[in-house]
Enzyme design. Structure first.
Site, PDB file in Angstrom:
ATOM      1  N   VAL A  52       0.806  -1.218   0.000  1.00 45.24           N
ATOM      2  CA  VAL A  52       0.000   0.000   0.000  1.00 45.24           C
ATOM      3  C   VAL A  52       0.842   1.272   0.000  1.00 45.24           C
ATOM      4  CG1 VAL A  52      -0.216   0.305   2.501  1.00 45.24           C
ATOM      5  CG2 VAL A  52      -2.137   0.922   1.003  1.00 45.24           C
ATOM      6  N   TYR A  53       2.142   1.175   0.265  1.00 45.88           N
ATOM      7  CA  TYR A  53       2.981   2.373   0.265  1.00 45.88           C
ATOM      8  C   TYR A  53       3.070   2.929  -1.158  1.00 45.88           C
ATOM      9  CZ  TYR A  53       4.626   0.932   4.926  1.00 45.88           C
ATOM     10  OH  TYR A  53       4.701   0.556   6.248  1.00 45.88           O
ATOM     11  N   SER A  54       2.486   4.115  -1.335  1.00 45.40           N
ATOM     12  CA  SER A  54       2.427   4.769  -2.648  1.00 45.40           C
ATOM     13  C   SER A  54       1.808   3.846  -3.696  1.00 45.40           C
ATOM     14  CB  SER A  54       3.815   5.238  -3.107  1.00 45.40           C
ATOM     15  OG  SER A  54       4.349   6.178  -2.206  1.00 45.40           O
ATOM     16  N   LYS A  55       0.846   3.020  -3.234  1.00 45.17           N
ATOM     17  CA  LYS A  55       0.113   2.113  -4.137  1.00 45.17           C
ATOM     18  C   LYS A  55       1.055   1.252  -4.961  1.00 45.17           C
ATOM     19  CE  LYS A  55      -4.283   2.882  -3.298  1.00 45.17           C
ATOM     20  NZ  LYS A  55      -5.192   1.797  -2.848  1.00 45.17           N
ATOM     21  N   LYS A  81       4.167  -6.182   3.292  1.00 46.88           N
ATOM     22  CA  LYS A  81       2.878  -6.378   3.974  1.00 46.88           C
ATOM     23  C   LYS A  81       1.736  -6.380   2.965  1.00 46.88           C
ATOM     24  CE  LYS A  81       4.656  -3.134   7.429  1.00 46.88           C
ATOM     25  NZ  LYS A  81       5.452  -2.360   6.432  1.00 46.88           N
TER      26      LYS A  81
END
Length: 345
Positions: A52-55, A81
């Site tokens: 999910v970090y910066s998609k 994750k």
């Protein structure tokens, strides 16, 4: 740099872990590469990211760097994750077998690797039965897609439940938990830390500097400005300026950190990192940097040993609030006893 095992596993990692949430957001690809090179040069071997970090961009940047540094990549332990939404569909999030299968395969593709060393459930999923999640993770270990798995942001009972369900079924057990933990956020000590100690999980604290608060760069009653997380967004989530600025405890802790830093001839950030690294169950402290300079300062904390007096002083001023029961003095007294007989004198 110092080293330890990854929770109860036999894999060795550096006691500082490079978090890459800034990659693709606060740090462009060139800066991200420079941060990675500085970390590896300092002896760091543990990297943490998330889909999910910066998609997905953080994983992609990390994947390209690993591909261009094959010799370094062989010695690195990579963690990512899955759990949060990566699309708009009803099954584009959560810890179901359906979502995790796709999330894991997508992370493997973005990272450009055949397996992930540590795959972490980014948060609890109250909809999916825990047996479904744990069986998927056990299958992923058996398939060679992951070496180990862990959790992030779980409560104490959730950790304990996962450990015992896995043991009951003979499935691979979790090895780590990634919680927020720092001198301003210590409530996990009531239930989460004991659960991890009991279950053999190593802690991987995120936000060890409390979003920059513990670096000493903020001033009381002066709203932050400029190029800092709170300067750019004073209402940023749990780190928001207003609520913490109003708490006397916040500034008492910051002052105590500054005093210890002055005594030791180091920075406040290094003191805060050294404190969390010295706490029970902590395996590796996650460093989040947007510049090489920030990372370099943080790395120096790996070799900083605070005295017992300094640790006690910091522990006392930052002690989490607890009512008398069940976590206060009365509650603690009910859960412990002396093994020596009471004196009859």
């Amino acid at each position: 740099m110092r080293y330890t095992t990854l929770g109860s596993s036999g894999t060795v990692v550096s006691t500082q872990c490079l978090g890459t949430m800034t990659f693709g957001a606060e740090a462009d690809e060139a800066t991200s590469g420079a941060i990675l090179e500085a970390f590896v040069e300092a002896g760091g071997t543990f990297l943490d990211t998330a889909d999910v970090y910066s998609k997905g961009v953080s994983e992609e940047i990390l994947g390209r760097w690993l591909a261009s540094h094959p010799e370094d990549a062989k010695d690195l332990v990579v963690a990512t994750k899955g759990r949060f939404a990566m699309g708009d569909g009803a099954n584009d999030l959560g810890l179901s077998r359906r979502h995790l299968r796709r999330a894991l395969d997508d992370s493997l593709r973005r990272l450009g690797v055949e397996h992930i060393d540590l795959y972490q459930m980014h948060a609890w999923d109250a909809v999916t039965p825990i047996e479904e999640t744990l069986r998927f993770l056990d299958d992923a270990v058996s398939a060679g897609k992951i070496s180990y798995y862990g959790f992030s942001n779980y409560l104490g009972y959730q950790v304990t439940k996962a450990v015992h369900v896995a043991r009951e079924h003979g499935w691979t057990a979790p090895v780590t938990l990634q919680p927020q933990y720092n001198l301003l956020v210590r409530d996990i000590e009531h239930e989460v830390v004991p659960a991890c100690l009991d279950g053999g999980l190593g802690l991987l604290p995120w936000s060890p500097l409390a979003g920059g608060w513990l670096t000493g760069k903020y001033q009381r009653d002066t709203t932050p400005t400029g190029q800092s997380r709170l300067g750019e967004d004073p209402e940023r989530g749990m780190e928001a300026w207003g609520p913490r600025n109003r708490q006397e405890r916040t500034w008492a802790v910051i002052d105590a950190v500054g005093e210890v830093a002055s005594e030791a001839g180091v920075t406040s950030a290094q003191v805060a990192l050294a404190w969390v690294g010295a706490q029970p169950a902590v395996t590796s402290v996650i460093l989040g940097a947007r510049t090489v300079e920030q990372l370099t300062d943080n790395l120096a904390a790996a070799d900083l040993d605070l005295s017992t007096e300094q640790l006690d002083r910091l522990g006392a001023v930052s002690a989490p609030h607890a009512d008398d029961y069940p976590y206060g003095t009365a509650g603690v007294g009910q859960r412990h006893r002396d093994i020596a007989p009471a004196s009859t004198d």
